[in-house]
Design a protein around this motif. Sequence first.
Motif, PDB file in Angstrom:
ATOM      1  N   ASN A 240       0.827  -1.130   0.024  1.00 15.70           N
ATOM      2  CA  ASN A 240       0.056  -0.170  -0.022  1.00 15.70           C
ATOM      3  C   ASN A 240       0.851   1.360  -0.187  1.00 15.70           C
ATOM      4  O   ASN A 240       2.073   1.336   0.678  1.00 15.70           O
ATOM      5  CB  ASN A 240      -0.969   0.035   1.039  1.00 15.70           C
ATOM      6  N   VAL A 241       0.414   2.287  -0.724  1.00 14.08           N
ATOM      7  CA  VAL A 241       1.012   3.398  -0.718  1.00 14.08           C
ATOM      8  C   VAL A 241       0.020   4.668  -0.159  1.00 14.08           C
ATOM      9  O   VAL A 241      -1.068   4.559  -0.604  1.00 14.08           O
ATOM     10  CB  VAL A 241       1.508   4.092  -2.168  1.00 14.08           C
ATOM     11  N   SER A 242       0.456   5.112   0.896  1.00  9.83           N
ATOM     12  CA  SER A 242      -0.544   6.252   1.552  1.00  9.83           C
ATOM     13  C   SER A 242       0.071   7.475   1.954  1.00  9.83           C
ATOM     14  O   SER A 242       1.253   7.705   2.055  1.00  9.83           O
ATOM     15  CB  SER A 242      -1.051   5.412   2.859  1.00  9.83           C
ATOM     16  N   GLU A 243      -0.751   8.659   1.778  1.00  8.92           N
ATOM     17  CA  GLU A 243      -0.258   9.841   2.176  1.00  8.92           C
ATOM     18  C   GLU A 243      -0.517   9.938   3.722  1.00  8.92           C
ATOM     19  O   GLU A 243      -1.645   9.479   4.418  1.00  8.92           O
ATOM     20  CB  GLU A 243      -1.155  11.198   1.916  1.00  8.92           C
ATOM     21  N   ILE A 244       0.408  10.600   4.578  1.00  7.52           N
ATOM     22  CA  ILE A 244       0.482  10.431   6.106  1.00  7.52           C
ATOM     23  C   ILE A 244       0.265  11.951   6.398  1.00  7.52           C
ATOM     24  O   ILE A 244       1.088  12.770   6.252  1.00  7.52           O
ATOM     25  CB  ILE A 244       1.763   9.966   6.637  1.00  7.52           C
ATOM     26  N   ASP A 245      -0.413  12.522   7.456  1.00 10.67           N
ATOM     27  CA  ASP A 245      -0.497  13.461   8.152  1.00 10.67           C
ATOM     28  C   ASP A 245       0.669  13.668   9.056  1.00 10.67           C
ATOM     29  O   ASP A 245       0.702  12.790   9.979  1.00 10.67           O
ATOM     30  CB  ASP A 245      -1.870  13.533   9.097  1.00 10.67           C
ATOM     31  N   LYS A 246       1.471  14.628   8.801  1.00 17.01           N
ATOM     32  CA  LYS A 246       2.771  14.881   9.430  1.00 17.01           C
ATOM     33  C   LYS A 246       2.368  15.348  10.980  1.00 17.01           C
ATOM     34  O   LYS A 246       3.446  15.313  11.840  1.00 17.01           O
ATOM     35  CB  LYS A 246       3.611  15.859   8.755  1.00 17.01           C
ATOM     36  N   LYS A 247       1.265  15.705  11.252  1.00 16.01           N
ATOM     37  CA  LYS A 247       1.086  16.395  12.592  1.00 16.01           C
ATOM     38  C   LYS A 247       0.561  15.224  13.548  1.00 16.01           C
ATOM     39  O   LYS A 247       0.636  15.354  14.767  1.00 16.01           O
ATOM     40  CB  LYS A 247       0.089  17.503  12.462  1.00 16.01           C
ATOM     41  N   SER A 248       0.145  14.130  12.881  1.00 20.50           N
ATOM     42  CA  SER A 248      -0.724  13.245  13.761  1.00 20.50           C
ATOM     43  C   SER A 248      -0.382  11.778  13.544  1.00 20.50           C
ATOM     44  O   SER A 248      -0.386  10.564  14.443  1.00 20.50           O
ATOM     45  CB  SER A 248      -2.345  13.426  13.747  1.00 20.50           C
ATOM     46  N   GLY A 249       0.104  11.581  12.195  1.00 15.61           N
ATOM     47  CA  GLY A 249       0.504  10.093  11.852  1.00 15.61           C
ATOM     48  C   GLY A 249      -0.789   9.414  11.247  1.00 15.61           C
ATOM     49  O   GLY A 249      -0.886   8.563  10.761  1.00 15.61           O
ATOM     50  N   ALA A 250      -1.969  10.147  10.858  1.00 12.49           N
ATOM     51  CA  ALA A 250      -2.936   9.601  10.723  1.00 12.49           C
ATOM     52  C   ALA A 250      -3.029   9.422   8.832  1.00 12.49           C
ATOM     53  O   ALA A 250      -2.195  10.039   8.349  1.00 12.49           O
ATOM     54  CB  ALA A 250      -4.330  10.487  10.840  1.00 12.49           C
ATOM     55  N   ILE A 251      -3.615   8.451   8.336  1.00  8.80           N
ATOM     56  CA  ILE A 251      -3.514   8.267   7.044  1.00  8.80           C
ATOM     57  C   ILE A 251      -4.862   8.904   6.324  1.00  8.80           C
ATOM     58  O   ILE A 251      -5.810   8.824   6.794  1.00  8.80           O
ATOM     59  CB  ILE A 251      -3.646   6.796   6.879  1.00  8.80           C
ATOM     60  N   THR A 252      -4.276   9.706   5.549  1.00  3.61           N
ATOM     61  CA  THR A 252      -5.391  10.818   4.771  1.00  3.61           C
ATOM     62  C   THR A 252      -5.784  10.375   3.414  1.00  3.61           C
ATOM     63  O   THR A 252      -6.869  10.609   3.078  1.00  3.61           O
ATOM     64  CB  THR A 252      -4.843  11.995   4.681  1.00  3.61           C
ATOM     65  N   SER A 253      -5.029   9.279   2.738  1.00  2.00           N
ATOM     66  CA  SER A 253      -5.458   8.750   1.432  1.00  2.00           C
ATOM     67  C   SER A 253      -4.415   7.379   1.210  1.00  2.00           C
ATOM     68  O   SER A 253      -3.327   7.484   1.759  1.00  2.00           O
ATOM     69  CB  SER A 253      -5.314   9.679   0.521  1.00  2.00           C
TER      70      SER A 253
END
Length: 330
Positions: A240-253
């Motif tokens: 899987n390739v995902s974008e990561i929120d740099k402030k929280s670590g949450a997966i955004t897409s």
Amino acid sequence: MRAAYFASVFVVALGCSATNATSTFGGGDGTASTSGGAGGELIGTGAGGAGGEGGGLPTGGGGGGPMKDCSVAAELIYVLSDKNELYSFAPLEKVFTKIGKLGCKTSMSPNSMAIDRNATAWVNYVDNDPLNGDIGGTLFKVSTEDASCEPSKIFLGPGWYRIGMGFSLDAVGLKTESLFVAGTGDPIGGTSLGLGRIDMAAQSLTPVGPFTGDLAGKNAELTGTGDARLFGFFTTSPVNVSEIDKKSGAITSQKDLPTVEVPTAWAFSFWGGDFYLYTAPDTLSNPGRTSNVTRYRPSDGSVDTAFMTNVGFRIVGAGVSTCAPLAPPK
């Protein structure tokens, strides 16, 4: 990053909101230019395609190229072999150029690599005990000119010994960047620690937060971009390739890539609007196989698993600075 491993598990409770977005990656227009690396031993398979036109992922606010303060060397991809050999990589030409063997004076094993805007490589080395798992980890500072090496004072504490790494620009238009890491945990029933950030000035690591959704607790290699974004290559099944929120670590897409092999040695980089996934199987069942390079192009969703195959060495680290072009040159 990196070879398969057994690691000690250190679970950290970190708060963040859980998201599991499945949208495709967006983007706009952009152009860039780059040039090849210096001479050396070349490994390649002929000329590659020039790629798609500008647009796709990721983009900045208008132009897609690196900032004027960047050197040609800082625009290149670099990869690291399990034999401690450093190469530059020109994806359009499909050519690896050997720079040399790392001069790091250590008995530890190379695991992952990131490249800063000065074209300096930061390499994660891990001390592994076959019976008890990882017992230590640190970063070394490596020249991409001649592979010379010096130790840093960055010691990676419990659970963060073995990491995925990637620099990301702090904000569009700035020249400052941050080094993000993924604490990989234990692949045999263990839990990844998620995202962390290394303060290069203080030479210390601070946890950011766990990955979220169905990627919570999963291991990742990281790559950042010049438009201040961060992405992970997760070795799930499918990968899987995902974008990561740099402030929280949450997966955004995120995007599943079912045609890409699930590797035991792997690395990840972005260049010119495309992602490059470096994968190799285990050496026991596939003793003759070295790394493959897969190109994933978000602008049209294409996945080229035959981009380069069996390149001649096993890649355990890859890095690209935030100077790398955001769209392929025209």
